[in-house]
Design an enzyme around this catalytic site. Structure first.
Site, PDB file in Angstrom:
ATOM      1  N   ASP A 342       0.833  -1.188   0.000  1.00 14.22           N
ATOM      2  CA  ASP A 342       0.000   0.000   0.000  1.00 14.22           C
ATOM      3  C   ASP A 342       0.879   1.254   0.000  1.00 14.22           C
ATOM      4  OD1 ASP A 342      -2.701   1.278   0.489  1.00 14.22           O
ATOM      5  OD2 ASP A 342      -1.640   1.968   2.282  1.00 14.22           O
ATOM      6  N   GLU A 379       1.458  -0.526  -5.035  1.00 18.02           N
ATOM      7  CA  GLU A 379       0.573   0.594  -5.325  1.00 18.02           C
ATOM      8  C   GLU A 379       1.521   1.775  -5.508  1.00 18.02           C
ATOM      9  OE1 GLU A 379      -3.439   2.747  -3.602  1.00 18.02           O
ATOM     10  OE2 GLU A 379      -1.854   2.203  -2.181  1.00 18.02           O
TER      11      GLU A 379
END
Length: 710
Positions: A342, A379
């Site tokens: 993330d 990401e």
């Protein structure tokens, strides 16, 4: 630079003969106390011994697995210099392998009294904060049956452990919403039948809700608020939280591995649940605030590039080691097969907070022998300066491709002109990823939806977000949804609108499955899961976010069609190329030309696209021809509202064609073989895939009597 030689195996709690070894890195502390909590909830404080590199250790006789513990760390209270030592705070071990208890947001969880003066709060936080649990080593889960798949064969399925099973009618009620539920045979059978090869679990590292969420009576549902990087989330265990969650997680991985399904974790190493400098002190802040977190120049405030209040400081060697130790632990001890990072760009920021792709942490990950065997997905952005880094992570990595997401949405809602970018996205986004030797189309994670944003059904049912349930007056969540409600906002009884919405969902699925790269589906999108237009359901641990299994017939048909397409993709390498294709002539086994190429683009006249075709802004149809020496497929992507007549290519592109999949209604396409050069009507807003009978030797080519279209 890489790490100094520091033995971090001494960190955490490790069961040994006759007792347990405890270790904590606290280099600026003046004293560290280990706190043991007994069955009567009494505290027993034990002074620890300072060793090299700021690591404190102690061995305690007569205790073992299940022991609850925490730390009190003494030192200077100087928030203006990044020093936040407060022994009244009972702190969670960053290396704890299990966590017991939650956060009492009404209790003394902050280390200061006033955010104006930052006066030290000396009230004991015991009882208001979670505790670490001593966990014994047990064997890891067995490897996935058949071995880990290459990315070219991978179909990712992003899912929430709790939400996927909380309403599953075939799972016993006492198991629903847990690791054990995800291991239940009916759940695994569903995943396998769908064609999923790897589940990507939303965060299962132990996490906590943000105070502002808890004060609204809501709960952090997604889990992007990590409190412990080694502990499975206790809330997902069914049989207690004093180490049982570790066993239950391993049993889940074992069951998925036995079914041939890999397990990937969505990991949040970019920030923690302690939030900004005004947030609670639960673990790292009280151990070494300036060591663990990025701070602004005044050493008081957090330097936030995550939007969550704080950012982990990967410029610190021991923070990098924490992340590396955590990653290896989940692979070696817990059996996982990969990670999705993330806000991965935050991890690459140096001590000046600048993005550096030569960052020591990235070099460590890329060169680590354990992590070289697993899947790594970034990401590739954060919200800081130059945080958008799509395409920059290198050949070891795959990356979420938001350019694919945005264009697929725009193409099928009719918001783009022409088909140039569609071809680029379908060919694996080489403009983004094909700049470094060794990268393949699988670098592109082709997604249309994710946990963050509309579900696929909501994407075709709502023009705007409907987030009032989140308690933020509909201000939260993105306004850039690129969605289309097809004539009515929200659910409707109009069968024509509902049929078109289901068809559009199939078109979007087909675009990501047939594109070169790695497709990522979101749990429930295959059968029309809805969040009623909420595009930011991070705090909705409720039926709004949970997967409903009472599937309408129209959406069962969508799933059936998607499963069939995934099966075709699995069976035919031409539909999942593992290298970038460049309109290269194909040769037979003797090196003779077969008269066709590996990738070609066709117009409606049965000929390859011309320059004029590519610059035709009104074009709404594109044919993609993908071929190997032994097989070929032709897919048409038609986003126009009206039917279009296409002429099928002639030989040697194909000497026979048959529709093998489409997004239309049953009977809308011919079932019989089609001749080269014949006409085919493609209804409006449709994808159709044709299998092509092709020559496999040059002799076959020369024996054909039908000329090749030009």
């Amino acid at each position: 630079m890489f790490l100094e030689a520091i033995d971090t195996t001494r960190l955490g709690a490790h069961v040994a003969t006759g007792g347990v070894n405890f270790g904590l890195w606290a280099p600026h502390a003046t004293q560290v106390e280990l706190v043991l909590i007994d069955n009567r909830n009494d505290q027993h404080n034990i002074d620890m011994n300072r060793g090299e590199h700021g690591i404190w250790n102690v061995f305690v006789h007569g205790i073992g697995p299940g022991q609850l513990y925490g730390y009190r760390v003494h030192g200077e209270w100087a928030p203006h210099r990044g020093l936040r030592f407060n022994p009244a705070r009972l702190l969670l071990d960053p290396y704890a392998r299990a966590v017991n208890g939650g956060v009492d947001y009404r209790g003394p969880i902050h280390d200061h009294i006033s955010t104006d003066t930052f006066e030290l709060n000396s009230t004991d936080s015991f009882g208001a904060v979670p505790l670490g649990v001593v966990v014994a080593d047990t064997p890891p889960p067995p490897p996935v049956v058949g071995g880990r798949r290459p990315m070219s064969e991978t179909v990712l399925y992003e899912m929430h452990v709790r939400g996927f099973t909380k309403m599953h009618p075939l799972v016993p009620e006492h198991l629903r919403g847990s690791f054990a539920a995800l291991a239940y045979p009916d759940v695994i059978d569903y995943l396998r039948e769908t064609g999923v090869t790897a589940v990507e679990l939303l965060p299962i590292h132990h996490f906590a809700s943000e105070p502002f969420v808890a004060h609204k009576g809501l709960r952090n549902y997604w889990g992007y608020n990590t409190l412990s990087y080694f502990a499975p989330h206790a809330y997902y265990a069914t049989r207690g939280t004093v180490g049982n969650q570790v066993d239950e997680f391993k049993q889940m991985v074992t069951a998925l591995h036995e079914a041939g399904i890999e397990v990937l974790l969505d990991v949040v190493y970019n920030h923690t649940a302690e939030g900004g400098h005004e947030g609670p002190t639960l673990s790292m802040r009280g151990i070494d605030h300036a060591g663990y977190y990025r701070l602004t120049g005044d050493l008081r405030d957090d330097y936030d590039v995550t939007g969550c209040g704080n950012s982990l400081n990967t410029a610190t060697p021991m923070v990098r080691q924490l992340i590396m130790d955590s990653l290896r632990y989940w692979v070696e001890h817990m059996g996982v097969d990969g990670f999705r990072f993330d806000l991965a760009t935050e991890l690459l920021r140096n001590d000046q907070h600048h993005v550096d792709h030569q960052h020591p942490l990235k070099q460590q990950i890329d060169s680590d022998p354990v992590l070289s065997e697993v899947k790594l997905i970034a990401e590739p952005w954060d919200i800081g300066p130059y945080g958008y880094q799509v395409g920059g992570f290198g050949r070891r990595w795959s990356e979420w491709n938001d350019r694919f997401r945005d264009h697929a949405r725009d193409y099928w809602r009719g918001a783009v002109h022409g088909v140039q970018e569609l071809a680029t996205r379908l060919s694996g986004s080489p403009d983004i990823f094909n700049h470094e030797s060794g990268r393949t189309p699988q670098a592109s994670i082709n997604f249309v939806t994710a946990h963050d944003g509309f579900t696929m059904r909501d994407l075709v049912s709502y023009d705007v977000k409907h987030n009032l349930a989140n308690g933020e007056s509909n201000r939260d969540g993105s306004d850039n949804n690129r969605s289309w409600n097809h004539g009515f906002e929200g659910e409707t009884d109009d069968p024509a609108i509902n049929d078109l919405r289901a068809r559009q969902v199939l078109n979007l699925h087909a675009t990501q499955v047939l594109a070169a790269g790695t497709p990522m589906l979101v749990a429930g999108d295959e059968f029309g899961r809805t969040q009623k237009g909420n595009n930011n359901a991070y705090c909705q641990d409720s039926p709004l976010s949970w997967v409903h299994w009472d599937i309408e017939p129209r959406w069962s048909q969508v799933r059936r069609r998607l499963v069939a397409l995934l099966r075709l993709r699995a069976e035919h390498p031409a539909l999942r190329p593992d290298a970038y294709l460049h309109h290269t002539e194909l040769l037979d086994a003797l090196g003779r030309p077969l008269g066709r190429v590996d990738l070609a683009w066709f117009n409606q006249a049965g000929a390859e696209m011309t320059e004029q075709d590519w610059y035709d802004g009104g074009r709404r149809l594109l044919g993609m021809y993908s071929s190997t020496t032994s097989e070929a497929f032709l897919a048409y992507f038609h986003s126009g509202a009206l039917p279009v007549e296409v002429t099928l290519p002639g030989t040697p592109w194909a000497f026979g064609l048959r529709v093998v999949w489409h997004s239309g209604e049953d009977g809308e396409f011919p079932a019989e073989d089609l001749a080269p050069g014949s006409e085919l009507t493609i209804p409006g807003r449709s994808v159709v895939l044709l299998g092509c009978t092709v020559p496999t030797t040059a002799d076959d080519v020369h024996g054909m009597s039908v000329p090749m279209s030009s």
